[in-house]
Structures are given as C-alpha cells and as structure tokens.
Design an enzyme around this catalytic site. Structure first.
Site, PDB file in Angstrom:
ATOM      1  N   GLU A 442       0.830  -1.220   0.000  1.00  0.00           N
ATOM      2  CA  GLU A 442       0.000   0.000   0.000  1.00  0.00           C
ATOM      3  C   GLU A 442       0.859   1.264   0.000  1.00  0.00           C
ATOM      4  O   GLU A 442       0.533   2.249   0.645  1.00  0.00           O
ATOM      5  CB  GLU A 442      -0.971   0.001   1.188  1.00  0.00           C
ATOM      6  CG  GLU A 442      -1.838  -1.225   1.298  1.00  0.00           C
ATOM      7  CD  GLU A 442      -2.514  -1.625  -0.005  1.00  0.00           C
ATOM      8  OE1 GLU A 442      -2.737  -0.753  -0.863  1.00  0.00           O
ATOM      9  OE2 GLU A 442      -2.801  -2.819  -0.185  1.00  0.00           O
ATOM     10  N   GLY A 443       1.954   1.236  -0.752  1.00  0.00           N
ATOM     11  CA  GLY A 443       2.884   2.345  -0.783  1.00  0.00           C
ATOM     12  C   GLY A 443       3.931   2.150   0.284  1.00  0.00           C
ATOM     13  O   GLY A 443       3.631   2.200   1.480  1.00  0.00           O
TER      14      GLY A 443
END
Length: 589
Positions: A442-443
């Site tokens: 998620e990043g």
C-alpha cells in the site's frame, strides 16, 4: 494466546483520540457509549475466541492453489462465514446498502482485533471495505445497485489490482489495457501481481477493482482508468452468470501471512476457452482512475497501519506472558525460591516497556487519524475541510510509523523470548514474519514519508501542521500545570521534542519553497518518525492526564525514548549532503 485488550482500545478511542467528546456532542447522532462498549466487547470476544485459535493452523497450512482454485486453511472458510454472519463486514459500511454506518473509529478498532488474532485473516476484509468506499464514492448508480449490498455484507469480497511485474510502486508504468466493447463494457487484458485474496474459497464471487489503460490514453498516471471486473458475471436478477476471463495463475510463497493468498492474476487470456478479454465496467471517468483508486488506497493505508498496531499488540502480550513464566538468573527484587522470572531483570523490563509504549502511541496516532476521517464526514463547511487536512496529514504517519513499529516490536518480542523466540513453536517468530510485509505494501514507507513532506506539509499554506503542533504543545502545558504525581520530566521532554519538530518542519518547508525537493526527500523518512514520536509522547501524556495509572509508562517513554527526536532532527537538517555523496558509490547503472 492473544486476548483482545478491549479496555485499552476503548480508553484510547474515548480519551486520547477524541471519541467521548464527539459522542457527548452528538456528532454521531444517537450513538452512545453503551453501544460502543457492546460492539468493542463482542469484537474482542470474537477475535480472542474464534479467530485467534485458527492462527497457527493458518500459518502452518497456508493457502493452496490447484487448477486455478485456491483453498484456504482448514476452518478458515467457516470462520469467515461466522464473521459475516456477525455483521462485522458491514460495521462502517453505507446504510443505504445494508451497512451500519458506524464511525471509522469503531471500524479500525475492530480491525485491530481481527489482525492481532490473525493478520492473514484480517487483511482480506480490509480490501473489501476499501472497494466498498471506492464504489460508493465513484461508481455509477447501476454498479452500486448490483454490487454494493453484497460487498457491504461480505457475501462477496473485493480486491485491489494495481501492481504489475515491471511497475511496482510506479503506477505510471502500468501496461494492462482496456478496450471498449461498444456496449458500455470493456475488455481487460494484462497481468497483476501481489493481489491479496485475488482467489479464495470464502465467497462465491470476487469483485476485482483493476487499473488499466484505454487505447488512446495519455502517458503516465494521467492515462489510467479504473474498472470493476467480477470473477463471475452477475445477471440482472443478482444471480451469478458465466465465469469471467480472469484467473489466478500462481500463489506467492511468502515470508509470513501464509494463510492469505497473494495471487498473480491474469486478465483476458481466454480462460477455460472463453473469448479473450475479461469483461469490466468503468468506475468514474475515463483516464481518472487513479483518483478513484486513491479513495481505496487511503482507506487501505490506515487499515495497514492498524495491522502494524495489531501485530505489535499481539507480540507485546506474548512477550510479557513469556517473561513472567521463564526463569533465569537472580534478581534483587525477587524473593521467591530459585531463579527469578526474567520479567524482574531491568533489560527485559526496558524491552517490554518499549514494546508497550510504542504500541500505544501507534494505536493513538491511528485512532486519531480515524477520528479526523469521521469528523470530516460529519462536520459542516470549513470544519470539514480542516478535518480532511488533518486526516491527510495523519494518514502517512498511521501507515508508515505504525507498520515500522509492528516490525520493531515483533523483533523485540523475539529478543525477549531469547533462543526460544527463534524457534517457531513459541509463535514469536511468526508474528515477526507477518509484520514484515506491512511497511512494504500500500505504498512503501519511504513513499509515505515523501508524501508527508512533499504533499502534506504544504496543507493550509503550510500552517496546518503548525496548528497540529500547537495542539500537541497544549498537552505538555496541561502536564506542567496538572500537579499530578509521577510525570517526572515529561513536560520538559515534550517541550524539547516540539521545539525540534517545529525546527525540522520549518526547515523542510523552506527547502520545498526553494524548489530543493531532493534535499527535502532526503530528510523525509527521519522526519516521519520524528513527528510520530513527538505526537506519540503527547498522546501518552493525554492518557496519563485522563487516568493516573498510565502516567508511569508516559514518563518512561518521555525520559527513555523521546530523546531520539533530537537525533532525528539532526538527520533531517544535516543529513542530505552526506547521503547524496555516499549514495553515489552505490550506483552501478
């Protein structure tokens, strides 16, 4: 075995993150403390008694792929059915589609408990909740009518399909393509990797949200669109139709979260003799899919932050229990016969208190982020804008700091167990393995730090962050004037931390104003930890002001751990040049 810390969770929600004054003001309608307590208590019971016992089975057995079909570990499918029968998937979903419409704060608190009990289980519904939010905000009414109710209930699960082999975190490099079919649908072609719960046996349909490019799309991220692609097509009456041209071609063999199927997904390859091209529907506008997906990603980032908190809590509980059982050596404060439980030794106490403090501040930051999301939803006009800025500021802290803490605390848990921690039977190593993915997906946390510095520090003309710091300083002032016993040098330590934070913040804002982005990025990761530790110290102090039994841990953090902030400030301000010079020696391509 894990026991949900319902009292700690409730206290942090109400007295640190702000839920109680919000309830008292009527911000959430007729929601009251009695219902909040009942929800948290039952969520804790379910996590402790039904999810946690299946953790080891999931870790040892894992998910299995055969003939493009994934089977989850024994008992897990039935567990998921019990979970949705309990209404947990619908907790914060939109009421129009069968959700309970409860605050995000309650949703993330429950999510912490699912993930503490078994992160590989808790991660699946996380993506469904994100898909619900993305569809609710961006999809057509027809798509909402067909898909949202079953996603909200959990009867169907959702996924997020971003990453491709050549792209990683660089979404501008995506190659998956979408071709208009002329009937309002599109045909999707491409390969996606690292897709959580991309295939499983929990539900009879899986709704994939897929990023792809149209034939005439602009280059880069401006040319990405978002599509809904179901595993099975859905008839007008809601029944399942033909199998779509999408399948799982492989499962990743991972360091941890073994029971969570992490899939390689193939779109448009003519699966089982189908006409090539997975049938999909556009969500939002063409070439504006990234904005739609970021709705889902921001939701997922906070939820991933909760995974960090969750693993830290589980590791802390396990380490404290072991330290009270394991006997070794002598201790001056132990009067019993034989060797002392290792919890009596100062170094072990230091490790355990560090674990407790870091877990609590990560929880407070994450719950405060959820509070800001809730206030942005229910507040009028300018107040809503203020709380949106606050949620945007805290999201990278909640995601990155909390997941870093998950790894740090799980590692300390292994250390407390000593040699037994390195052996799988104690379960300490399994938590460490699970925790390690959360700073990556998620990043990555480096991306979160860059986002914080480059995009969030400029919010409100650069003044929003200083308003936040002023709120934290006010807590230090309360400590100073409280006359409560036991705080020691907490107020002075907080003052120094906020001075360092202010100096580092203004330094980075000046670099941004001068266009020196590379230098600002060099200080981004230490800055994210700096602001998180400073905020965490204030949140621990707020807890101590509300409940005197919490003062001792607050003082321990302030006098033993908060001093790291000064060193981090020096890294932010003075580290860029040496980083750049030394980094040149690493470059071979």
């Amino acid at each position: 075995m894990y026991k949900a810390p319902v009292d700690d969770i409730s206290f942090t929600l109400k007295h640190v993150a702000g839920l109680k004054p919000a309830l008292d003001s009527g911000a959430f309608g007729d929601l009251g403390e009695d219902l909040v307590d009942a929800i948290l208590s039952e969520a804790g019971r379910f996590a402790s008694e039904e999810v946690a016992p299946l953790y080891k089975i999931g870790d040892e057995h894992g998910a299995v792929l055969k003939d493009a079909t994934v089977t989850t570990p024994p008992g897990w499918k039935a567990l998921y059915r019990s979970w949705i029968d309990g209404g947990w998937n619908a907790l914060s979903g939109p009421e129009e589609f069968g959700g309970q419409g409860l605050p995000a704060m309650l949703g993330v608190a429950a999510l912490e408990m699912w993930n503490s009990a078994a992160m590989a289980f808790g991660i699946g519904p996380t993506l469904t909740m994100g898909a619900v939010e993305a569809l609710d905000k961006h999809a057509s009414e027809a798509l909402k009518a067909k898909y949202l109710a079953k996603l909200v209930s959990g009867e169907w699960m959702g996924t997020m399909n971003l990453t491709e082999p050549q792209a990683g975190s660089d979404l501008a490099a995506l190659r998956s393509r979408a071709e208009p079919a002329g009937d309002g649908t599109y045909r999707i072609f491409g390969q996606k990797i690292f897709i959580t719960y991309g295939e499983h046996d929990f539900t009879d349909n899986i709704i994939h949200l897929v990023l792809a490019r149209l034939p005439d799309a602009p280059a880069g991220t401006r040319g990405i669109s978002l599509f809904l692609v179901p595993k099975f097509l859905v008839n007008d009456d809601g029944s399942l139709g033909a199998r779509n041209d999408v399948f799982c071609s492989g499962l990743e063999h991972k360091l941890g979260i073994h029971a969570s199927p992490t899939c390689t997904m193939i779109y448009g390859d003519g699966f089982q003799g189908a006409a090539p091209g997975a049938i999909g529907w556009l969500i939002g506008e063409e070439n504006k899919g990234l904005a739609c997906m970021f709705t889902m990603m921001n939701n997922a980032r906070l939820c991933v932050g909760m995974q960090g908190v969750a693993v830290a809590e589980a590791a802390t509980q396990k380490a404290i229990a072991y330290a009270n059982e394991r006997r070794q050596g002598k201790a001056s404060d132990f009067s019993g016969a034989g060797m002392a439980p290792i919890v009596h030794h100062p170094d072990v106490q230091r490790n355990l208190l560090t674990m407790k403090a870091l877990t609590q501040i990560a929880r407070a930051i994450s719950y405060s982020c959820a509070y800001a999301i809730d206030l942005a939803r229910v507040s009028p006009g300018d107040q809503a804008a203020h709380w949106r800025d606050r949620a945007n500021l805290l999201t990278p802290l909640a995601k990155a700091f909390s997941t870093d803490i998950g790894v740090d605390v799980a590692s300390l848990g292994v250390q407390v167990h000593g040699g037994m921690g390195f052996i799988e039977e104690t379960g300490a190593a399994a938590l460490y393995r699970d925790a390690r993915i959360a700073p990556i997906y998620e990043g990555t946390n480096g991306i979160q730090a860059i986002d914080l510095v480059a995009r969030k520090l400029p919010l409100g003309g650069g003044e929003h962050v200083h308003g936040y710091i002023a709120e934290l300083k006010a807590i230090a002032d309360e400590v100073r004037t409280s006359n409560l016993q036991g705080f020691g040098r907490t107020a002075e330590a907080l003052d120094q931390a906020f001075d360092d934070l202010t100096e580092a913040t203004r330094f980075l804002q000046k670099l941004l104003a001068d266009g020196r982005l590379d230098e600002a990025q060099a200080g981004a990761t230490p800055y994210l930890r700096l602001i998180s530790l400073a905020a965490g110290g204030a949140y621990l102090a707020r807890g101590g002001l509300a409940q005197q039994s919490r003062i001792a841990l607050c003082r321990f953090f302030a006098e033993n751990l908060l001093g790291e902030v000064s060193a981090l400030k020096e890294r932010v301000i003075d580290g860029a040049e040496s980083l750049a010079d030394a980094g040149k020696a690493l470059i071979t391509a």
